[in-house]
Design a protein around this motif. Structure first.
Motif, PDB file in Angstrom:
ATOM      1  N   THR A 124      -4.962   9.909  -1.178  1.00 17.85           N
ATOM      2  CA  THR A 124      -5.458   9.105  -2.027  1.00 17.85           C
ATOM      3  C   THR A 124      -5.109   7.597  -1.319  1.00 17.85           C
ATOM      4  O   THR A 124      -3.410   7.835  -1.078  1.00 17.85           O
ATOM      5  N   TRP A 125      -5.362   6.576  -1.536  1.00 14.58           N
ATOM      6  CA  TRP A 125      -4.938   5.432  -0.684  1.00 14.58           C
ATOM      7  C   TRP A 125      -4.832   4.254  -2.635  1.00 14.58           C
ATOM      8  O   TRP A 125      -6.120   3.733  -2.949  1.00 14.58           O
ATOM      9  N   TYR A 126      -3.241   3.803  -2.339  1.00 19.36           N
ATOM     10  CA  TYR A 126      -3.124   2.881  -3.488  1.00 19.36           C
ATOM     11  C   TYR A 126      -3.119   1.523  -2.784  1.00 19.36           C
ATOM     12  O   TYR A 126      -2.451   1.218  -1.708  1.00 19.36           O
ATOM     13  N   ARG A 127      -2.949   0.584  -3.863  1.00 20.63           N
ATOM     14  CA  ARG A 127      -2.775  -0.572  -3.683  1.00 20.63           C
ATOM     15  C   ARG A 127      -1.825  -1.567  -5.099  1.00 20.63           C
ATOM     16  O   ARG A 127      -2.650  -1.258  -6.173  1.00 20.63           O
ATOM     17  N   GLY A 185      -0.049   0.009  -6.545  1.00 19.08           N
ATOM     18  CA  GLY A 185       0.246   1.078  -8.159  1.00 19.08           C
ATOM     19  C   GLY A 185      -1.289   1.284  -8.362  1.00 19.08           C
ATOM     20  O   GLY A 185      -1.019   2.274  -9.239  1.00 19.08           O
ATOM     21  N   ARG A 186      -1.976   1.297  -7.863  1.00 20.10           N
ATOM     22  CA  ARG A 186      -3.470   0.871  -8.618  1.00 20.10           C
ATOM     23  C   ARG A 186      -4.537   1.960  -7.565  1.00 20.10           C
ATOM     24  O   ARG A 186      -4.186   1.561  -6.354  1.00 20.10           O
ATOM     25  N   ALA A 187      -4.827   2.819  -7.281  1.00 17.82           N
ATOM     26  CA  ALA A 187      -5.716   4.208  -6.541  1.00 17.82           C
ATOM     27  C   ALA A 187      -6.536   2.845  -6.456  1.00 17.82           C
ATOM     28  O   ALA A 187      -7.317   2.749  -7.065  1.00 17.82           O
ATOM     29  N   THR A 228      -9.822   7.783  -8.518  1.00 15.12           N
ATOM     30  CA  THR A 228     -10.513   8.104  -7.902  1.00 15.12           C
ATOM     31  C   THR A 228     -11.647   9.431  -7.260  1.00 15.12           C
ATOM     32  O   THR A 228     -12.409   9.319  -6.520  1.00 15.12           O
ATOM     33  N   PRO A 253      -5.926  11.292  -9.510  1.00 12.96           N
ATOM     34  CA  PRO A 253      -5.884   9.890  -9.164  1.00 12.96           C
ATOM     35  C   PRO A 253      -7.382   9.483 -10.324  1.00 12.96           C
ATOM     36  O   PRO A 253      -8.190  10.318  -9.696  1.00 12.96           O
ATOM     37  N   ASP A 276       0.435  -1.713  -0.189  1.00  7.30           N
ATOM     38  CA  ASP A 276      -0.206   0.100  -0.098  1.00  7.30           C
ATOM     39  C   ASP A 276       0.511   1.603  -0.107  1.00  7.30           C
ATOM     40  O   ASP A 276       1.877   1.416   0.214  1.00  7.30           O
ATOM     41  N   GLN A 277       0.268   2.200  -0.480  1.00  2.46           N
ATOM     42  CA  GLN A 277       1.050   3.896  -0.111  1.00  2.46           C
ATOM     43  C   GLN A 277      -0.252   4.416   0.105  1.00  2.46           C
ATOM     44  O   GLN A 277      -1.522   4.195  -0.546  1.00  2.46           O
ATOM     45  N   SER A 279      -9.955   7.614  -2.397  1.00  2.00           N
ATOM     46  CA  SER A 279      -9.695   8.855  -2.154  1.00  2.00           C
ATOM     47  C   SER A 279     -10.845  10.087  -1.398  1.00  2.00           C
ATOM     48  O   SER A 279     -12.291   9.889  -1.189  1.00  2.00           O
TER      49      SER A 279
END
Length: 307
Positions: free
Chosen positions: A187-190, A192-194, A306, A304, A175-176, A197
């Motif tokens: 925005t939460w990414y997992r 590399g994908r959003a 989202t 992003p 995650d990022q 938000s």
């Protein structure tokens, strides 16, 4: 609010392990994590190696490939400080790419006290322990060079520490979390994908939420009702100007948390912390593990999907 270090007990439901305490603004918190179970690594595909090419000159000896030389770690004096919840010792190098949006996908957990250096083969400045205030420490990996590993330093902003081989294990960080100050957006990414938000409120003038890469340091129960009854993430970052925050918050860390109302979302009203909705905070608590990168930028090149 910012997060200080005395008092309550934590728990981490995302991985089903107990978590202890952390210290909060004007209040008292402290914290502790229980080591989480290591995920079972997925089986890696076996790649077929191509057959070696025949030498143009029959019988000619192959040219040996020189092995990379690993710089020797200088002995660390026993009286070096140990990095804890207070601001980290000075002398470590700056993060060369603090605003790089590329996710940091691997973390390091010390299994014993290890020395942290200024560079591969450089000067030892401090020790890193397996825990900070009994909280298990996991730091994102930023770079590898000459057998050494650079990680984001806890209790410091935009700073690296270099670790020689040995004394730690690695864990995946899928995650990022990315925060855009100009748009008040998290925005939460997992992988590399959003994923989602949320609108957030951020630090007020003079107490701005620090820019750059940091990470989730630990989790604590809310010490006061103003947090809406939802647990809090303490980050590795501290205020850029410690003297700008109220006296009761000196020495505290930046936090990621909810609030008892959502009327201030989209505004700069905090002491540097990141506030989002209670439902958003609960989702991050259930999905994101300590060590996860948190990147604060003014604005992403592209919004992003989202948003």
């Amino acid at each position: 609010m910012l997060f200080d270090r005395m008092g309550s007990r934590l728990r981490w439901t995302a991985v089903g392990v107990g978590v202890p305490l952390l210290l909060v603004a004007a209040g008292i918190t402290g914290w502790r994590l229980t080591p989480q179970p290591e995920p079972t690594p997925a089986a890696q595909p076996v790649m077929e190696q191509p057959a070696p090419e025949e030498s143009e000159t029959p019988g000619a000896p192959e040219t040996p490939v020189p092995e990379e030389t690993v710089p020797v770690a200088a002995p660390a004096p026993d009286d070096l400080p140990v990095v804890d919840y207070d601001p980290a010792p000075r002398g470590f190098p700056a993060d060369p790419e603090p605003l790089d949006p590329a996710p940091l996908t691997e973390g390091v957990h010390p299994t014993r006290r290890i020395a942290a250096y200024t560079a591969p083969g450089g000067k030892p400045v401090a020790f890193l322990a397996p825990t900070i205030n009994d909280v298990e420490l996991t730091m994102p990996v930023v770079e590898r060079r000459s057998g050494w590993t650079a990680v984001l330093l806890p209790s410091a902003n935009r700073t690296l520490a270099w670790l020689p081989p040995g004394g730690f294990t690695t864990v995946p960080l899928p995650d990022q979390i990315v925060v855009e100050r100009r748009h008040h957006r998290l925005t939460w990414y997992r992988s590399g994908r959003a994923v989602r938000s949320w609108q957030v409120s951020l630090g007020q003038s003079g107490q701005e939420t620090p820019l750059g890469r940091t990470f989730v340091l630990g989790r604590t129960e809310p010490p006061e009702s103003v947090y809406g009854g939802v647990d809090i993430f303490a980050l590795g970052a501290i205020p850029d100007d410690p003297d700008s925050v109220p006296a009761g918050l000196r020495g505290a860390h930046i936090g990621l948390h909810s609030w008892y109302h959502d009327g201030e979302l989209g505004r700069n009203t905090t002491n540097g912390c990141i506030r989002l909705t209670k439902s958003g905070q609960r989702q991050l608590l259930s999905e994101v593990r300590p060590g996860t990168e948190v990147l604060v930028v003014d604005e992403l090149p592209e919004p992003p999907p989202t948003a």
